[in-house]
Design an enzyme around this catalytic site. Sequence first.
Site, PDB file in Angstrom:
ATOM      1  N   SER A 119      50.862 -25.014  -0.088  1.00 11.97           N
ATOM      2  CA  SER A 119      51.337 -25.898   0.971  1.00 11.97           C
ATOM      3  C   SER A 119      52.838 -26.098   0.894  1.00 11.97           C
ATOM      4  O   SER A 119      53.392 -26.833   1.694  1.00 11.97           O
ATOM      5  CB  SER A 119      50.610 -27.241   0.891  1.00 11.97           C
ATOM      6  OG  SER A 119      50.325 -27.582  -0.429  1.00 11.97           O
ATOM      7  N   HIS A 140      48.244 -20.741   5.230  1.00  9.65           N
ATOM      8  CA  HIS A 140      48.062 -22.147   4.854  1.00  9.65           C
ATOM      9  C   HIS A 140      47.123 -22.888   5.804  1.00  9.65           C
ATOM     10  O   HIS A 140      47.470 -23.151   6.967  1.00  9.65           O
ATOM     11  CB  HIS A 140      49.443 -22.835   4.806  1.00  9.65           C
ATOM     12  CG  HIS A 140      49.364 -24.267   4.398  1.00  9.65           C
ATOM     13  ND1 HIS A 140      50.161 -25.247   4.936  1.00  9.65           N
ATOM     14  CD2 HIS A 140      48.546 -24.893   3.502  1.00  9.65           C
ATOM     15  CE1 HIS A 140      49.843 -26.400   4.386  1.00  9.65           C
ATOM     16  NE2 HIS A 140      48.876 -26.221   3.521  1.00  9.65           N
ATOM     17  N   GLU A 152      48.992 -22.173   9.185  1.00  5.36           N
ATOM     18  CA  GLU A 152      50.387 -21.703   9.143  1.00  5.36           C
ATOM     19  C   GLU A 152      50.430 -20.304   8.532  1.00  5.36           C
ATOM     20  O   GLU A 152      49.806 -20.058   7.491  1.00  5.36           O
ATOM     21  CB  GLU A 152      51.247 -22.634   8.274  1.00  5.36           C
ATOM     22  CG  GLU A 152      51.558 -23.969   8.928  1.00  5.36           C
ATOM     23  CD  GLU A 152      52.410 -24.867   8.024  1.00  5.36           C
ATOM     24  OE1 GLU A 152      53.441 -25.371   8.491  1.00  5.36           O
ATOM     25  OE2 GLU A 152      52.042 -25.071   6.849  1.00  5.36           O
ATOM     26  N   ASN A 190      53.915 -29.747   6.234  1.00  3.08           N
ATOM     27  CA  ASN A 190      54.196 -30.646   5.106  1.00  3.08           C
ATOM     28  C   ASN A 190      55.655 -31.080   5.027  1.00  3.08           C
ATOM     29  O   ASN A 190      55.958 -32.117   4.439  1.00  3.08           O
ATOM     30  CB  ASN A 190      53.750 -30.006   3.792  1.00  3.08           C
ATOM     31  CG  ASN A 190      52.244 -30.093   3.660  1.00  3.08           C
ATOM     32  OD1 ASN A 190      51.640 -31.088   4.045  1.00  3.08           O
ATOM     33  ND2 ASN A 190      51.627 -29.040   3.155  1.00  3.08           N
TER      34      ASN A 190
HETATM   35  N1  CAA Z   1      32.702 -29.963   7.685  1.00  2.00           N
HETATM   36  C1  CAA Z   1      32.230 -29.814   8.944  1.00  2.00           C
HETATM   37  N2  CAA Z   1      32.436 -30.731   9.924  1.00  2.00           N
HETATM   38  C2  CAA Z   1      33.124 -31.847   9.592  1.00  2.00           C
HETATM   39  C3  CAA Z   1      33.641 -32.074   8.292  1.00  2.00           C
HETATM   40  C4  CAA Z   1      33.407 -31.071   7.317  1.00  2.00           C
HETATM   41  N3  CAA Z   1      33.887 -31.158   6.065  1.00  2.00           N
HETATM   42  N4  CAA Z   1      34.294 -33.274   8.284  1.00  2.00           N
HETATM   43  C5  CAA Z   1      34.206 -33.762   9.526  1.00  2.00           C
HETATM   44  N5  CAA Z   1      33.502 -32.912  10.315  1.00  2.00           N
HETATM   45  C6  CAA Z   1      33.233 -33.052  11.752  1.00  2.00           C
HETATM   46  C7  CAA Z   1      32.165 -34.090  12.009  1.00  2.00           C
HETATM   47  O1  CAA Z   1      30.877 -33.508  11.961  1.00  2.00           O
HETATM   48  C8  CAA Z   1      32.515 -34.571  13.399  1.00  2.00           C
HETATM   49  O2  CAA Z   1      32.004 -33.650  14.346  1.00  2.00           O
HETATM   50  P1  CAA Z   1      31.614 -34.122  15.881  1.00  2.00           P
HETATM   51  O3  CAA Z   1      32.934 -34.354  16.569  1.00  2.00           O
HETATM   52  O4  CAA Z   1      30.857 -32.976  16.436  1.00  2.00           O
HETATM   53  O5  CAA Z   1      30.802 -35.371  15.738  1.00  2.00           O
HETATM   54  C9  CAA Z   1      34.037 -34.498  13.424  1.00  2.00           C
HETATM   55  O6  CAA Z   1      34.400 -33.544  12.393  1.00  2.00           O
HETATM   56  C10 CAA Z   1      34.674 -35.830  13.126  1.00  2.00           C
HETATM   57  O7  CAA Z   1      34.204 -36.287  11.866  1.00  2.00           O
HETATM   58  P2  CAA Z   1      33.676 -37.769  11.566  1.00  2.00           P
HETATM   59  O8  CAA Z   1      33.102 -38.387  12.798  1.00  2.00           O
HETATM   60  O9  CAA Z   1      32.850 -37.747  10.318  1.00  2.00           O
HETATM   61  O10 CAA Z   1      34.955 -38.561  11.109  1.00  2.00           O
HETATM   62  P3  CAA Z   1      36.273 -38.864  11.856  1.00  2.00           P
HETATM   63  O11 CAA Z   1      36.134 -38.910  13.333  1.00  2.00           O
HETATM   64  O12 CAA Z   1      36.787 -40.047  11.140  1.00  2.00           O
HETATM   65  O13 CAA Z   1      37.204 -37.587  11.526  1.00  2.00           O
HETATM   66  C11 CAA Z   1      38.713 -36.358  10.224  1.00  2.00           C
HETATM   67  C12 CAA Z   1      37.421 -37.151  10.225  1.00  2.00           C
HETATM   68  C13 CAA Z   1      38.554 -35.104  11.076  1.00  2.00           C
HETATM   69  C14 CAA Z   1      38.963 -35.953   8.771  1.00  2.00           C
HETATM   70  C15 CAA Z   1      39.872 -37.248  10.811  1.00  2.00           C
HETATM   71  O14 CAA Z   1      39.915 -38.466  10.133  1.00  2.00           O
HETATM   72  C16 CAA Z   1      41.221 -36.598  10.722  1.00  2.00           C
HETATM   73  O15 CAA Z   1      41.580 -35.766  11.535  1.00  2.00           O
HETATM   74  N6  CAA Z   1      42.009 -37.010   9.714  1.00  2.00           N
HETATM   75  C17 CAA Z   1      43.343 -36.444   9.489  1.00  2.00           C
HETATM   76  C18 CAA Z   1      43.213 -35.141   8.776  1.00  2.00           C
HETATM   77  C19 CAA Z   1      44.545 -34.507   8.547  1.00  2.00           C
HETATM   78  O16 CAA Z   1      45.605 -34.986   8.915  1.00  2.00           O
HETATM   79  N7  CAA Z   1      44.500 -33.349   7.888  1.00  2.00           N
HETATM   80  C20 CAA Z   1      45.694 -32.629   7.529  1.00  2.00           C
HETATM   81  C21 CAA Z   1      46.071 -33.003   6.163  1.00  2.00           C
HETATM   82  S1  CAA Z   1      47.540 -32.173   5.703  1.00  2.00           S
HETATM   83  C22 CAA Z   1      47.024 -30.733   5.096  1.00  2.00           C
HETATM   84  O17 CAA Z   1      45.880 -30.416   4.989  1.00  2.00           O
HETATM   85  C23 CAA Z   1      48.129 -29.849   4.663  1.00  2.00           C
HETATM   86  C24 CAA Z   1      48.384 -29.852   3.222  1.00  2.00           C
HETATM   87  O18 CAA Z   1      48.776 -28.820   2.725  1.00  2.00           O
HETATM   88  C25 CAA Z   1      48.313 -31.065   2.400  1.00  2.00           C
END
Ligand code: CAA
Length: 291
Positions: A119, A140, A152, A190
């Site tokens: 990342s 990424h 990415e 990031n």
């Molecule tokens: N596998 C499969 N499906 C999943 C899942 C998983 N691990 N986690 C969530 N889902 C699905 C759910 O089944 C749900 O599907 P539907 O829309 O069909 O119902 C959908 O995703 C939404 O999930 P939830 O209802 O359980 O929960 P939520 O609405 O609170 O969403 C989230 C959860 C998608 C994680 C949301 O909170 C989110 O987008 N958070 C921010 C995530 C983010 O910013 N990620 C980037 C981080 S930075 C990075 O990754 C880069 C790095 O290098 C650090």
Amino acid sequence: MTIRTIGVIGAGQMGSGIAQVLAVAGYDVTLTDVAANALETALSRISASLAKMAARGKLSETDRQAAERRIETSLALSDIGRCDLVIEAATEKESVKQKIFDDLVPHLKPGSILTSNTSSISITRLAGRTPHPERFMGLHFMNPVPVMQLVELIRGIATDEETFVAVQEVVERLGKTPVVASDFPAFIVNRILMPMINEAIFVLHEGVGSVIDIDNSMKLGANQPMGPLELADFIGLDTCLSIMQVLNEGFCDPKYRPCPLLVKYVEAGWLGRKTGRGFYDYRSDPPVPTR
Ligand code: CAA
């Protein structure tokens, strides 16, 4: 070059998510880790995620079973050597990644492509230790991999066009959207996201707001799906700190100074969800703030 078999190194939350989406898209996947229990946890996490997708009608029962069958696990890095494409998704530490590539190189078949899910770390530097830096690039994924649309793509200074196109085709077959970032510290996502998270930790550290008020501010005031402290716990505080250190060292600009409170949490081993405690304590339901 056509990619059919893909090796994923590291069975943590990123590696297991990557293995899952590759298998769903029809690739044969070999997932490796040094720890047998990490592989077991990854397989049960993948099963649960695929079951959730099937239950919500996003995957047929036949496709769910086929995806599970396409993933094999191994404790031997040498088993990855037969793959057309390798995705390294180990801990975000340069020394760890370099050792993996050093150990893997003698087992690689001719023409295989190496990528890192790093990342933040320099792709050019990682590639420089491999015999074919022209067949090395950054790939990424975002967390949670099955849900997040973005990937990415990062060319090292030597990456050739054939490699780039082959990897881009894999991303497209996954149904995800690629963006192209230059090889500078922490790339695009990031470079923007981590200073925001680090600033949220400074806001907590300085007593400007509580954990709940900081997270609510950004959820309700900036429409972010998770507050920055909740997101930091989700990503892992060790990973957040590593990325800030890469930014700080890479640009020598004090605006990237890691917040001392972030350092303190990592020193305590309070790394977020994966260790049960970070800015929230996940041992109770719902999680409670730790400050
Ligand atoms: N596998 C499969 N499906 C999943 C899942 C998983 N691990 N986690 C969530 N889902 C699905 C759910 O089944 C749900 O599907 P539907 O829309 O069909 O119902 C959908 O995703 C939404 O999930 P939830 O209802 O359980 O929960 P939520 O609405 O609170 O969403 C989230 C959860 C998608 C994680 C949301 O909170 C989110 O987008 N958070 C921010 C995530 C983010 O910013 N990620 C980037 C981080 S930075 C990075 O990754 C880069 C790095 O290098 C650090």
